[in-house]
Scaffold this active site. Structure first.
Site, PDB file in Angstrom:
ATOM      1  N   HIS A 105       0.938  -1.200   0.080  1.00 31.24           N
ATOM      2  CA  HIS A 105      -0.248   0.031  -0.011  1.00 31.24           C
ATOM      3  C   HIS A 105       0.666   1.116  -0.161  1.00 31.24           C
ATOM      4  O   HIS A 105       1.824   1.420   0.806  1.00 31.24           O
ATOM      5  CB  HIS A 105      -0.766   0.082   1.176  1.00 31.24           C
ATOM      6  CG  HIS A 105      -1.635   1.144   1.476  1.00 31.24           C
ATOM      7  ND1 HIS A 105      -1.982   1.655   0.495  1.00 31.24           N
ATOM      8  CD2 HIS A 105      -1.616   1.956   2.445  1.00 31.24           C
ATOM      9  CE1 HIS A 105      -3.025   3.140   0.933  1.00 31.24           C
ATOM     10  NE2 HIS A 105      -2.657   3.247   2.304  1.00 31.24           N
ATOM     11  N   HIS A 107       0.781   5.966  -0.994  1.00 29.80           N
ATOM     12  CA  HIS A 107       0.096   6.919  -1.299  1.00 29.80           C
ATOM     13  C   HIS A 107       1.016   7.644  -2.497  1.00 29.80           C
ATOM     14  O   HIS A 107       1.271   8.789  -2.470  1.00 29.80           O
ATOM     15  CB  HIS A 107      -0.136   7.902  -0.455  1.00 29.80           C
ATOM     16  CG  HIS A 107      -0.889   7.451   0.846  1.00 29.80           C
ATOM     17  ND1 HIS A 107      -1.183   8.067   1.860  1.00 29.80           N
ATOM     18  CD2 HIS A 107      -1.533   6.406   1.169  1.00 29.80           C
ATOM     19  CE1 HIS A 107      -1.940   7.414   2.800  1.00 29.80           C
ATOM     20  NE2 HIS A 107      -2.057   6.335   2.213  1.00 29.80           N
ATOM     21  N   ASP A 130       0.227  -4.824 -20.191  1.00 29.89           N
ATOM     22  CA  ASP A 130       1.038  -6.086 -19.806  1.00 29.89           C
ATOM     23  C   ASP A 130       0.822  -6.422 -18.409  1.00 29.89           C
ATOM     24  O   ASP A 130       1.195  -7.683 -17.916  1.00 29.89           O
ATOM     25  CB  ASP A 130       2.316  -5.702 -19.882  1.00 29.89           C
ATOM     26  CG  ASP A 130       3.003  -5.543 -21.398  1.00 29.89           C
ATOM     27  OD1 ASP A 130       2.498  -6.133 -22.234  1.00 29.89           O
ATOM     28  OD2 ASP A 130       3.845  -4.673 -21.635  1.00 29.89           O
ATOM     29  N   HIS A 179      -8.186   7.573  -1.091  1.00 29.47           N
ATOM     30  CA  HIS A 179      -7.309   7.054  -0.311  1.00 29.47           C
ATOM     31  C   HIS A 179      -6.093   6.930  -1.231  1.00 29.47           C
ATOM     32  O   HIS A 179      -5.088   7.723  -1.306  1.00 29.47           O
ATOM     33  CB  HIS A 179      -7.880   6.011   0.577  1.00 29.47           C
ATOM     34  CG  HIS A 179      -6.824   5.395   1.472  1.00 29.47           C
ATOM     35  ND1 HIS A 179      -6.942   4.502   2.394  1.00 29.47           N
ATOM     36  CD2 HIS A 179      -5.570   5.631   1.640  1.00 29.47           C
ATOM     37  CE1 HIS A 179      -6.053   4.049   3.138  1.00 29.47           C
ATOM     38  NE2 HIS A 179      -4.964   4.959   2.590  1.00 29.47           N
ATOM     39  N   TYR A 237       6.250 -14.118 -23.303  1.00 23.76           N
ATOM     40  CA  TYR A 237       7.082 -12.977 -23.218  1.00 23.76           C
ATOM     41  C   TYR A 237       8.277 -13.611 -22.421  1.00 23.76           C
ATOM     42  O   TYR A 237       8.031 -14.104 -21.312  1.00 23.76           O
ATOM     43  CB  TYR A 237       6.422 -12.058 -22.714  1.00 23.76           C
ATOM     44  CG  TYR A 237       7.130 -10.575 -22.231  1.00 23.76           C
ATOM     45  CD1 TYR A 237       7.347  -9.725 -23.039  1.00 23.76           C
ATOM     46  CD2 TYR A 237       7.868 -10.605 -20.954  1.00 23.76           C
ATOM     47  CE1 TYR A 237       8.258  -8.516 -22.795  1.00 23.76           C
ATOM     48  CE2 TYR A 237       8.701  -9.305 -20.685  1.00 23.76           C
ATOM     49  CZ  TYR A 237       8.672  -8.458 -21.550  1.00 23.76           C
ATOM     50  OH  TYR A 237       9.537  -7.435 -21.461  1.00 23.76           O
TER      51      TYR A 237
HETATM   52 ZN   LIG Z   1      -2.879   4.650   3.261  1.00 27.18          ZN
END
Ligand SMILES: [Zn+2]
Length: 244
Positions: A105, A107, A130, A179, A237
């Site tokens: 995660h 930002h 891709d 977010h 590939y």
């Molecule tokens: Zn966050």
């Protein structure tokens, strides 16, 4: 050798700690996180163990032993530090998407800009095709009661809801409304790689709509060709599996 399997699993755990640390540091190297923002985790499926970044520890001083070990319910098993506050989101995704081995995660700016605009990222070109077999989806905005309740767990639930009818292997990431992005992969390193690629395609998509607000997405044939040459049974590939 009665301790053999215990030794094997402690080796596997040490490898996981190192891999998850490396995935976290990759986010810094690629400019995806500021200060202590962002988090990466990995899982040992057979043992049901999750390793995740500790909350609020600077990346510069982070060591494998600082990472927090939890079970699949997010209960801390080892470590003096608190886990990333986003742990319940990771737990929800590990439960819902059994094939994944790592989650990231961030930002990162361009992906977060799309998340804040609450717009999915259309597939405009082959770089996107891709990696993502379709647009990068955006979740619905969370309700007040979801935010006031178990917020991080509910964030996970909102992602899982968005993936009803979508294939979480073919679309290895999502934008959480207002977010930012979550990405995943077969392990923490693949999840970090997908976070870097997502930021790049978010940036290119932003430029594409800036240059031409009416740009249409990539055609299905070209999209499928690019996705399927890298993924699935007929992929060709890169090098043969096992070749380096
Ligand atoms: Zn966050």
């Amino acid at each position: 050798m009665p301790n053999h399997s215990a030794t094997d699993s402690s080796k596997a755990l040490q490898r996981l700690r190192e891999e998850v640390l490396e995935a976290n540091l990759e986010l810094v190297r690629r400019g995806l996180v500021l200060y202590t923002f962002g988090n990466a985790s990995g899982i040992l499926r057979d043992e049901g163990l999750i390793v995740i970044k500790p909350s609020g520890v600077p990346y510069e001083t982070m060591k494998p032993e600082h990472l927090v070990l939890t079970d699949l319910e997010g209960k801390v098993l080892e470590g003096d530090l608190r886990p990333s506050s986003d742990l319940p989101t990771h737990v929800a995704l590990y439960k819902a998407f059994p094939q994944i081995g790592g989650i990231v995660h961030t930002h990162s700016e361009y992906a977060t800009a799309w998340a804040q605009a609450r717009r999915e990222i259309p597939c405009f070109g082959t770089t996107h095709a891709d990696y993502f077999h379709g647009p990068v989806p955006v979740t619905d905005a969370m309700r007040s009661d979801e935010v006031e309740g178990e917020y991080e767990k509910n964030t996970g639930a909102s992602i899982v809801r968005r993936f009803r009818g979508l294939n979480s292997s073919a679309i290895p990431g999502v934008l959480v409304a207002n977010h930012g992005p979550f990405t995943w992969g077969k392990d923490a390193s693949a999840a970090a790689h997908n976070a870097v690629v997502l930021e790049s395609i978010a940036r290119m998509a932003f430029f594409t709509v800036t240059i031409n607000s009416e740009a249409s997405g990539i055609g299905k044939t070209l999209h499928d060709r690019h996705y399927l040459r890298k993924h699935g049974g007929k992929a060709y590939y890169g090098q043969e599996k096992d070749a380096k």
